[in-house]
Design an enzyme around this catalytic site. Sequence first.
Site, PDB file in Angstrom:
ATOM      1  N   TYR A  88       1.102  -1.322  -0.370  1.00  0.00           N
ATOM      2  CA  TYR A  88      -0.095  -0.087   0.137  1.00  0.00           C
ATOM      3  C   TYR A  88       1.220   1.319  -0.153  1.00  0.00           C
ATOM      4  O   TYR A  88       1.967   1.145   0.783  1.00  0.00           O
ATOM      5  CB  TYR A  88      -0.781   0.272   0.813  1.00  0.00           C
ATOM      6  CG  TYR A  88      -2.294  -0.176   0.670  1.00  0.00           C
ATOM      7  CD1 TYR A  88      -3.092   0.726   0.170  1.00  0.00           C
ATOM      8  CD2 TYR A  88      -3.045  -1.173   1.499  1.00  0.00           C
ATOM      9  CE1 TYR A  88      -4.490   0.673  -0.300  1.00  0.00           C
ATOM     10  CE2 TYR A  88      -4.192  -1.491   0.755  1.00  0.00           C
ATOM     11  CZ  TYR A  88      -5.396  -0.671  -0.067  1.00  0.00           C
ATOM     12  OH  TYR A  88      -6.331  -0.614  -0.800  1.00  0.00           O
TER      13      TYR A  88
ATOM     14  N   GLU B  89      -0.256   5.236  -0.685  1.00  0.00           N
ATOM     15  CA  GLU B  89      -0.912   5.697  -0.672  1.00  0.00           C
ATOM     16  C   GLU B  89      -0.548   7.144  -0.049  1.00  0.00           C
ATOM     17  O   GLU B  89       0.697   7.843   0.421  1.00  0.00           O
ATOM     18  CB  GLU B  89      -2.830   6.129   0.276  1.00  0.00           C
ATOM     19  CG  GLU B  89      -3.680   5.199  -0.653  1.00  0.00           C
ATOM     20  CD  GLU B  89      -4.915   5.099   0.793  1.00  0.00           C
ATOM     21  OE1 GLU B  89      -5.043   5.225   1.937  1.00  0.00           O
ATOM     22  OE2 GLU B  89      -5.710   4.590   0.876  1.00  0.00           O
TER      23      GLU B  89
ATOM     24  N   THR C 228      -3.912   5.872 -21.816  1.00  0.00           N
ATOM     25  CA  THR C 228      -3.714   4.547 -21.673  1.00  0.00           C
ATOM     26  C   THR C 228      -1.927   3.902 -22.503  1.00  0.00           C
ATOM     27  O   THR C 228      -1.685   5.061 -22.692  1.00  0.00           O
ATOM     28  CB  THR C 228      -4.401   3.429 -22.427  1.00  0.00           C
ATOM     29  OG1 THR C 228      -4.006   3.132 -23.430  1.00  0.00           O
ATOM     30  CG2 THR C 228      -6.238   3.214 -21.510  1.00  0.00           C
TER      31      THR C 228
ATOM     32  N   ASP D 127      -6.968  12.731 -25.450  1.00  0.00           N
ATOM     33  CA  ASP D 127      -6.734  11.825 -24.512  1.00  0.00           C
ATOM     34  C   ASP D 127      -6.153  10.818 -26.187  1.00  0.00           C
ATOM     35  O   ASP D 127      -6.765  10.197 -27.142  1.00  0.00           O
ATOM     36  CB  ASP D 127      -8.330  11.148 -24.485  1.00  0.00           C
ATOM     37  CG  ASP D 127      -8.210   9.725 -24.117  1.00  0.00           C
ATOM     38  OD1 ASP D 127      -7.174   8.261 -23.919  1.00  0.00           O
ATOM     39  OD2 ASP D 127      -9.063   9.044 -23.889  1.00  0.00           O
TER      40      ASP D 127
ATOM     41  N   ARG E 179      -2.368  -3.116 -18.344  1.00  0.00           N
ATOM     42  CA  ARG E 179      -3.045  -1.436 -18.507  1.00  0.00           C
ATOM     43  C   ARG E 179      -3.022  -1.089 -17.047  1.00  0.00           C
ATOM     44  O   ARG E 179      -2.981  -1.211 -16.266  1.00  0.00           O
ATOM     45  CB  ARG E 179      -4.227  -3.031 -18.041  1.00  0.00           C
ATOM     46  CG  ARG E 179      -4.560  -3.827 -19.241  1.00  0.00           C
ATOM     47  CD  ARG E 179      -5.563  -4.784 -18.707  1.00  0.00           C
ATOM     48  NE  ARG E 179      -6.544  -4.065 -19.905  1.00  0.00           N
ATOM     49  CZ  ARG E 179      -6.246  -4.325 -20.791  1.00  0.00           C
ATOM     50  NH1 ARG E 179      -5.821  -5.266 -21.904  1.00  0.00           N
ATOM     51  NH2 ARG E 179      -6.960  -3.558 -21.550  1.00  0.00           N
TER      52      ARG E 179
ATOM     53  N   LYS F 181      -1.980   0.254 -25.480  1.00  0.00           N
ATOM     54  CA  LYS F 181      -1.668   0.550 -26.907  1.00  0.00           C
ATOM     55  C   LYS F 181      -1.092   0.122 -27.404  1.00  0.00           C
ATOM     56  O   LYS F 181      -0.034  -0.729 -27.362  1.00  0.00           O
ATOM     57  CB  LYS F 181      -3.533   1.367 -27.427  1.00  0.00           C
ATOM     58  CG  LYS F 181      -5.415   0.870 -25.970  1.00  0.00           C
ATOM     59  CD  LYS F 181      -5.485   1.847 -26.276  1.00  0.00           C
ATOM     60  CE  LYS F 181      -7.170   1.769 -26.036  1.00  0.00           C
ATOM     61  NZ  LYS F 181      -7.551   2.286 -24.791  1.00  0.00           N
TER      62      LYS F 181
HETATM   63  N1  PLP Z   1      -9.673   6.349 -23.818  1.00  0.00           N
HETATM   64  C1  PLP Z   1      -9.616   6.279 -25.458  1.00  0.00           C
HETATM   65  C2  PLP Z   1      -9.126   6.715 -26.524  1.00  0.00           C
HETATM   66  C3  PLP Z   1      -9.423   4.427 -25.491  1.00  0.00           C
HETATM   67  O1  PLP Z   1      -9.650   4.009 -26.647  1.00  0.00           O
HETATM   68  C4  PLP Z   1      -9.842   3.665 -24.110  1.00  0.00           C
HETATM   69  C5  PLP Z   1      -9.843   2.311 -24.166  1.00  0.00           C
HETATM   70  O2  PLP Z   1     -10.281   2.040 -24.642  1.00  0.00           O
HETATM   71  C6  PLP Z   1      -9.864   4.524 -23.029  1.00  0.00           C
HETATM   72  C7  PLP Z   1      -9.615   5.820 -23.041  1.00  0.00           C
HETATM   73  C8  PLP Z   1     -10.430   3.329 -21.417  1.00  0.00           C
HETATM   74  O3  PLP Z   1      -9.145   2.466 -21.904  1.00  0.00           O
HETATM   75  P1  PLP Z   1      -9.750   1.963 -20.619  1.00  0.00           P
HETATM   76  O4  PLP Z   1      -9.625   0.447 -20.877  1.00  0.00           O
HETATM   77  O5  PLP Z   1      -7.951   1.921 -19.885  1.00  0.00           O
HETATM   78  O6  PLP Z   1     -10.126   1.938 -18.899  1.00  0.00           O
END
Ligand code: PLP
Length: 435
Positions: A51, A53, A232, A206, A241, A235
Amino acid sequence: NVGLQDYDPEIYDLVCKEQYRQYSGLELIASENFTSQAVMEANGTCLTNKYSEGLPGARYYGGNEYIDQVEELCRKRALEAFHLDAAEWGVNVQPYSGSTANFATLTALLQPQDRIMGLDLPSGGHLTHGYQTAKKKISSTSIYFQSMPYQVDPATGYIDYDRLEANAKLFRPKVLICGASAYPREWDYARLRKVADQHDAYLMMDMAHISGLVASRVAKDPFEFCDVVTTTTHKTLRGPRAGLIFFRRNSDLPRNHSLESRINQAVFPSCQGGPHNNTIAAVAVALKQVSTPEFVAYAQQVQANAARLAEALASYGYKLVTGGTDNHSVLWDLRPNKLTGSKIEKICELASITLNKNAVHGDVSAVSPGGVRLGTSALTSRSFQESDFDQVAGFLHRAVQIASQVQEQCGSRMIKDFIKALDGNEDVAALKRDV
Ligand code: PLP
């Protein structure tokens, strides 16, 4: 200390089967990849027991001497991987996933019911960019904030920036979100910055799908224009993950004052509890790999492979959204072939090709969308080159031919009748053998 195989043969067996499935088939899901052995190892370490935090040097638990060093190293590598100056940008490496990274970011930037604009899900956007339908607020980002999505131009498949700008004048968002889950083209960050500035809004990118391409400078750099960038890590970045949030440190812009403390507090304690330290270590390992020339070559190959896959599919006469791709993904519109994405997904699954059905703009039903999404990141990790993707396109063409025949034979458009009619189909069995 009994190992997994001996202690829990049921789970062990399923893991082995999944491993075989992953490596014996063709993995074309645009959001997936294969991590390295080193990343897997870090992810499976004793760091999961701890842990911690809080942040390095300021934890709510004792015993974090080494955990602090892991998180510091991860933060340093994250900035290096994206060529960022630590005096200008900071990063929080604790988000459990992309979704929590996005929600924490909006929690940091906004008050409840403030206004956001992101790409609509049927246009390729992600749930967490404010997704709602006419009847229902689906994502917590539309439940807790007011959302007015923008769309692609149905004629071209490209984002309709003129309409976005006009709608932003009416809606006056506080956060303008770019980035997508199924958009094969580059982003016009300069234009988006201009729109955000007209309303003194934050510009948030994002970059989950394309972050490996951004780090390798194969895709344009969002950091030049944005206030906050999320991603993320699993990918195109090829890590475990998790999620990351990059934020501008104090600048002379009032909107960016104290972004660092607002983002850090939004992650913990607002949205999360203890960080997953094993994952953070694995992210650090992935980021070390991202900063190598080999990874740049990988990212270039991902893009070249996607371009070739698009070209090969187009040469069979298929319709692709926007006609091609700038990144790792291809969005394939099957409506001209009178097929749904679900049917192609099903045939491909039976033939050991993994892909996913996907909405294409103008779809009437979200449950039975008219397209599929393809990505080249995973197979490129398995050393696929352009000529391999010619073959992949050939397999996909065969899947469509089989689907058209079966649909005609079974005399029904229903997916359940279609699946029944596929039972024992020899062409599918032959396709699986060839794959
Ligand atoms: N943002 C985008 C553009 C995504 O394509 C995804 C998932 O495919 C996410 C966020 C969410 O990611 P997670 O599945 O790790 O929550």
